[in-house]
Design an enzyme around this catalytic site. Structure first.
Site, PDB file in Angstrom:
ATOM      1  N   ARG A  69       0.803  -1.271   0.120  1.00 50.16           N
ATOM      2  CA  ARG A  69      -0.220  -0.096  -0.013  1.00 50.16           C
ATOM      3  C   ARG A  69       0.843   1.199  -0.052  1.00 50.16           C
ATOM      4  NH1 ARG A  69      -3.911  -0.637   4.934  1.00 50.16           N
ATOM      5  NH2 ARG A  69      -4.785   1.317   4.161  1.00 50.16           N
ATOM      6  N   HIS A 118      -8.049   6.504  12.425  1.00 50.31           N
ATOM      7  CA  HIS A 118      -7.487   5.191  12.158  1.00 50.31           C
ATOM      8  C   HIS A 118      -5.792   5.068  12.012  1.00 50.31           C
ATOM      9  CE1 HIS A 118     -11.558   3.623  10.913  1.00 50.31           C
ATOM     10  NE2 HIS A 118     -11.688   3.727  12.365  1.00 50.31           N
ATOM     11  N   CYS A 126       6.781   1.560  17.767  1.00 48.09           N
ATOM     12  CA  CYS A 126       7.340   0.365  18.626  1.00 48.09           C
ATOM     13  C   CYS A 126       6.010   0.265  19.702  1.00 48.09           C
ATOM     14  CB  CYS A 126       8.664   0.443  19.340  1.00 48.09           C
ATOM     15  SG  CYS A 126       9.023  -0.955  20.327  1.00 48.09           S
ATOM     16  N   CYS A 150      12.675  -2.708  16.482  1.00 47.66           N
ATOM     17  CA  CYS A 150      12.671  -1.244  16.860  1.00 47.66           C
ATOM     18  C   CYS A 150      14.140  -0.872  17.078  1.00 47.66           C
ATOM     19  CB  CYS A 150      12.274  -1.193  18.152  1.00 47.66           C
ATOM     20  SG  CYS A 150      12.484   0.391  18.972  1.00 47.66           S
ATOM     21  N   GLY A 191     -17.568   9.417   0.913  1.00 52.28           N
ATOM     22  CA  GLY A 191     -16.746   8.092   0.577  1.00 52.28           C
ATOM     23  C   GLY A 191     -16.597   7.118   1.679  1.00 52.28           C
ATOM     24  N   THR A 192     -17.586   6.850   2.307  1.00 55.89           N
ATOM     25  CA  THR A 192     -17.353   5.808   3.261  1.00 55.89           C
ATOM     26  C   THR A 192     -18.542   4.837   3.403  1.00 55.89           C
ATOM     27  OG1 THR A 192     -17.196   5.250   5.528  1.00 55.89           O
ATOM     28  CG2 THR A 192     -18.246   7.354   5.331  1.00 55.89           C
ATOM     29  N   SER A 193     -18.225   3.594   3.473  1.00 51.69           N
ATOM     30  CA  SER A 193     -19.259   2.589   3.453  1.00 51.69           C
ATOM     31  C   SER A 193     -20.067   2.581   4.710  1.00 51.69           C
ATOM     32  CB  SER A 193     -18.685   1.229   3.069  1.00 51.69           C
ATOM     33  OG  SER A 193     -17.947   0.887   4.280  1.00 51.69           O
ATOM     34  N   ASN A 217     -21.420   9.868  -1.973  1.00 53.01           N
ATOM     35  CA  ASN A 217     -21.072   8.524  -2.451  1.00 53.01           C
ATOM     36  C   ASN A 217     -21.419   8.353  -3.723  1.00 53.01           C
ATOM     37  OD1 ASN A 217     -20.705   5.562  -2.337  1.00 53.01           O
ATOM     38  ND2 ASN A 217     -20.426   6.004   0.074  1.00 53.01           N
TER      39      ASN A 217
HETATM   40  C1  BV8 Z   1     -13.153  -0.215  18.057  1.00 54.46           C
HETATM   41  C2  BV8 Z   1      -6.733   0.266   9.586  1.00 54.46           C
HETATM   42  C3  BV8 Z   1     -13.634  -0.256  20.462  1.00 54.46           C
HETATM   43  C4  BV8 Z   1      -5.900   1.102   9.040  1.00 54.46           C
HETATM   44  C5  BV8 Z   1      -9.344   0.206  10.103  1.00 54.46           C
HETATM   45  C6  BV8 Z   1     -19.365  -6.569  15.028  1.00 54.46           C
HETATM   46  C7  BV8 Z   1     -20.299  -5.617  14.770  1.00 54.46           C
HETATM   47  C8  BV8 Z   1     -20.035  -4.283  14.925  1.00 54.46           C
HETATM   48  C9  BV8 Z   1     -18.875  -3.933  14.937  1.00 54.46           C
HETATM   49  C10 BV8 Z   1     -17.730  -4.955  15.369  1.00 54.46           C
HETATM   50  C11 BV8 Z   1     -18.083  -6.191  15.220  1.00 54.46           C
HETATM   51  N1  BV8 Z   1     -16.880  -6.733  15.498  1.00 54.46           N
HETATM   52  C12 BV8 Z   1     -16.035  -5.876  15.632  1.00 54.46           C
HETATM   53  C13 BV8 Z   1     -16.345  -4.589  15.432  1.00 54.46           C
HETATM   54  C14 BV8 Z   1     -15.508  -3.286  15.875  1.00 54.46           C
HETATM   55  C15 BV8 Z   1     -14.887  -2.894  14.541  1.00 54.46           C
HETATM   56  C16 BV8 Z   1     -15.645  -2.887  13.260  1.00 54.46           C
HETATM   57  O1  BV8 Z   1     -16.502  -1.584  13.303  1.00 54.46           O
HETATM   58  N2  BV8 Z   1     -15.913  -3.918  12.385  1.00 54.46           N
HETATM   59  C17 BV8 Z   1     -16.631  -3.795  11.405  1.00 54.46           C
HETATM   60  C18 BV8 Z   1     -16.029  -4.054  10.207  1.00 54.46           C
HETATM   61  C19 BV8 Z   1     -17.945  -4.603  11.472  1.00 54.46           C
HETATM   62  N3  BV8 Z   1     -14.305  -1.566  14.797  1.00 54.46           N
HETATM   63  C20 BV8 Z   1     -13.199  -1.612  15.600  1.00 54.46           C
HETATM   64  O2  BV8 Z   1     -12.562  -2.590  15.797  1.00 54.46           O
HETATM   65  C21 BV8 Z   1     -12.697  -0.468  15.805  1.00 54.46           C
HETATM   66  N4  BV8 Z   1     -12.355  -0.195  17.235  1.00 54.46           N
HETATM   67  O3  BV8 Z   1     -14.382  -0.761  18.049  1.00 54.46           O
HETATM   68  O4  BV8 Z   1     -12.654  -0.188  19.410  1.00 54.46           O
HETATM   69  C22 BV8 Z   1     -13.185  -1.861  20.755  1.00 54.46           C
HETATM   70  C23 BV8 Z   1     -11.811  -2.262  21.165  1.00 54.46           C
HETATM   71  C24 BV8 Z   1     -11.600  -3.471  21.460  1.00 54.46           C
HETATM   72  C25 BV8 Z   1     -12.531  -4.443  22.100  1.00 54.46           C
HETATM   73  C26 BV8 Z   1     -14.075  -3.927  21.792  1.00 54.46           C
HETATM   74  C27 BV8 Z   1     -14.338  -2.575  21.540  1.00 54.46           C
HETATM   75  C28 BV8 Z   1     -11.262  -0.003  15.149  1.00 54.46           C
HETATM   76  C29 BV8 Z   1     -11.767   0.158  13.663  1.00 54.46           C
HETATM   77  C30 BV8 Z   1     -10.598   0.669  12.638  1.00 54.46           C
HETATM   78  C31 BV8 Z   1      -9.982  -0.504  12.093  1.00 54.46           C
HETATM   79  N5  BV8 Z   1      -8.811  -0.335  10.947  1.00 54.46           N
HETATM   80  N6  BV8 Z   1      -8.114   0.258   9.035  1.00 54.46           N
HETATM   81  C32 BV8 Z   1      -5.734   0.779   7.593  1.00 54.46           C
HETATM   82  O5  BV8 Z   1      -4.926  -0.108   7.473  1.00 54.46           O
HETATM   83  O6  BV8 Z   1      -6.235   1.139   6.772  1.00 54.46           O
HETATM   84  S1  BV8 Z   1     -10.899   0.215   9.230  1.00 54.46           S
HETATM   85  C33 BV8 Z   1     -10.832   0.478   7.508  1.00 54.46           C
HETATM   86  O7  BV8 Z   1     -12.083   0.630   7.193  1.00 54.46           O
HETATM   87  C34 BV8 Z   1      -9.969   1.712   7.062  1.00 54.46           C
HETATM   88  O8  BV8 Z   1      -9.537   2.606   8.103  1.00 54.46           O
HETATM   89  C35 BV8 Z   1     -11.339   2.345   6.332  1.00 54.46           C
HETATM   90  O9  BV8 Z   1     -11.027   3.803   6.268  1.00 54.46           O
HETATM   91  C36 BV8 Z   1     -12.333   2.116   7.084  1.00 54.46           C
HETATM   92  C37 BV8 Z   1     -13.659   2.319   6.906  1.00 54.46           C
HETATM   93  O10 BV8 Z   1     -13.857   1.879   5.484  1.00 54.46           O
HETATM   94  P1  BV8 Z   1     -14.141   3.044   4.558  1.00 54.46           P
HETATM   95  O11 BV8 Z   1     -13.379   4.246   4.661  1.00 54.46           O
HETATM   96  O12 BV8 Z   1     -15.668   3.296   4.618  1.00 54.46           O
HETATM   97  O13 BV8 Z   1     -13.818   2.311   3.142  1.00 54.46           O
HETATM   98  P2  BV8 Z   1     -14.825   1.500   2.217  1.00 54.46           P
HETATM   99  O14 BV8 Z   1     -13.818   0.990   1.336  1.00 54.46           O
HETATM  100  O15 BV8 Z   1     -15.590   0.676   3.339  1.00 54.46           O
HETATM  101  O16 BV8 Z   1     -15.878   2.094   1.562  1.00 54.46           O
HETATM  102  C38 BV8 Z   1     -15.488   3.043   0.559  1.00 54.46           C
HETATM  103  C39 BV8 Z   1     -16.684   3.912   0.217  1.00 54.46           C
HETATM  104  O17 BV8 Z   1     -16.434   4.763  -0.710  1.00 54.46           O
HETATM  105  C40 BV8 Z   1     -18.084   2.875  -0.311  1.00 54.46           C
HETATM  106  O18 BV8 Z   1     -19.134   3.371   0.110  1.00 54.46           O
HETATM  107  C41 BV8 Z   1     -17.799   3.348  -1.892  1.00 54.46           C
HETATM  108  O19 BV8 Z   1     -19.236   3.319  -2.614  1.00 54.46           O
HETATM  109  C42 BV8 Z   1     -17.382   4.827  -1.797  1.00 54.46           C
HETATM  110  N7  BV8 Z   1     -16.640   5.288  -2.934  1.00 54.46           N
HETATM  111  C43 BV8 Z   1     -15.741   4.510  -3.668  1.00 54.46           C
HETATM  112  N8  BV8 Z   1     -15.314   5.606  -4.627  1.00 54.46           N
HETATM  113  C44 BV8 Z   1     -15.796   6.742  -4.431  1.00 54.46           C
HETATM  114  C45 BV8 Z   1     -16.742   6.532  -3.410  1.00 54.46           C
HETATM  115  N9  BV8 Z   1     -17.430   7.622  -2.973  1.00 54.46           N
HETATM  116  C46 BV8 Z   1     -17.482   8.790  -3.481  1.00 54.46           C
HETATM  117  N10 BV8 Z   1     -16.568   8.873  -4.854  1.00 54.46           N
HETATM  118  C47 BV8 Z   1     -15.824   7.918  -5.327  1.00 54.46           C
HETATM  119  N11 BV8 Z   1     -15.039   8.331  -6.355  1.00 54.46           N
END
Ligand code: BV8
Length: 253
Positions: A69, A118, A126, A150, A191-193, A217
């Site tokens: 990436r 994020h 580290c 590290c 631009g977020t899902s 979006n």
């Molecule tokens: C937390 C790392 C508390 C960095 C990322 C079950 C149910 C519900 C929630 C959970 C569950 N199990 C676990 C969870 C919590 C979990 C979560 O939400 N999981 C989801 C998937 C179900 N969340 C976490 O763990 C978070 N922490 O809750 O802490 C906690 C802690 C411990 C114990 C308990 C609780 C941490 C979340 C962070 C995860 N890290 N990335 C990296 O390497 O990038 S997340 C990853 O998804 C990226 O950061 C990304 O940004 C993020 C969100 O995705 P989007 O940005 O929305 O991107 P995506 O591709 O999905 O969508 C793109 C959109 O753009 C689409 O809609 C598309 O149509 C649109 N698009 C495309 N092109 C265009 C456009 N729009 C406009 N114009 C265009 N041209």
């Protein structure tokens, strides 16, 4: 409703904008999204690459993914959508950008008020001694083989400075996101899902605080049903039109 009418509506009250941003804003800069058509999670499983357990189990694989990436990122430039948000800020209409993206493109687009909830792919840290260093260089992103230990404590493999699934978002970052939302009269959700918690709860929180939510979006998302308006189309096209119109109308007020 077309963009003109939406802007007319919004201009009836004070304009203070907070933006909540996802991977879609960087698509036009050549960065892949996670979900949807050709999203990264179609090829890989988040559980193999973006969790602390994945890193513990196979740090080499995780570093390979982040370096791949990073190589993309080294040639990426901010696109008109990033610059549109910078223009809003320069006009005094934007409070800040809450971004889920780790690519650093808002900063390169010269936005100032940014919270990267994020984390930041351009840095590695580290987890033992909190040493931190920049990682967005060619030589670091090309070396696929070795595991980076590290250089400070020499005990731990350093990791990308990002928030993985199952990790908490840093409280000062989250507090800032909430603070900016409460200060705003308008939230742009770009631009977020809308599936990743806790960021996906921000538009709901905004609605509970009578803040207008406008979604940008290319398709409907879970946020569409709670948005006051959804502007469909590539945000690199729609957002500059929107921001230009809202800047023009605010200058006339
Ligand atoms: C937390 C790392 C508390 C960095 C990322 C079950 C149910 C519900 C929630 C959970 C569950 N199990 C676990 C969870 C919590 C979990 C979560 O939400 N999981 C989801 C998937 C179900 N969340 C976490 O763990 C978070 N922490 O809750 O802490 C906690 C802690 C411990 C114990 C308990 C609780 C941490 C979340 C962070 C995860 N890290 N990335 C990296 O390497 O990038 S997340 C990853 O998804 C990226 O950061 C990304 O940004 C993020 C969100 O995705 P989007 O940005 O929305 O991107 P995506 O591709 O999905 O969508 C793109 C959109 O753009 C689409 O809609 C598309 O149509 C649109 N698009 C495309 N092109 C265009 C456009 N729009 C406009 N114009 C265009 N041209």
């Amino acid at each position: 409703m077309d963009i003109d009418s939406i802007v007319q509506e919004l201009a009836l009250s004070e304009i203070k904008i907070v933006s909540v941003v996802g991977a879609g804003i960087s698509k036009a800069s050549g960065m892949p999204t996670f979900r949807g058509k050709d999203g990264m999670w179609n090829q890989y499983r988040a559980s193999d690459l973006a969790t602390p357990y994945a890193f513990q189990k196979d740090p080499r694989l995780v570093w390979e993914w982040y370096r791949a990436r990073m190589r993309l990122l080294l040639d990426a430039k901010p696109n008109p959508a990033h610059k549109a948000l910078t223009n809003l800020e320069r006009e005094g209409l934007a409070i800040g950008i809450v971004t889920q993206n780790v690519d650093g493109l808002h900063e390169i687009a010269e936005s100032k008020n940014i919270v990267e909830v994020h984390g930041r792919i351009r840095y590695a840290r580290c987890s033992l001694c909190n040493y931190i260093e920049r990682w967005d260089s060619k030589e670091k992103s090309l070396k696929d083989s070795d595991l980076p230990y590290c250089p400070n404590c020499e005990k731990q493999i350093i990791r990308p400075d990002v928030v993985w699934f199952g990790e908490q978002i840093e409280s000062k970052r989250w507090d800032k996101a909430i603070e900016w939302t409460l200060e705003a009269t308008i939230m742009l959700v770009i631009g977020t899902s809308g599936v990743v918690v806790p960021v996906s709860s921000l538009p709901i929180f905004a609605k509970k605080n009578n803040i207008k939510v406008i979604e940008f979006n290319i398709e409907t998302t879970p946020i569409s049903s709670i948005s006051d308006y959804s502007i469909f189309g590539p945000c690199e096209e729609t957002l500059p039109v929107f921001t230009q119109k809202i800047i023009e109308i605010s200058r006339r007020q």
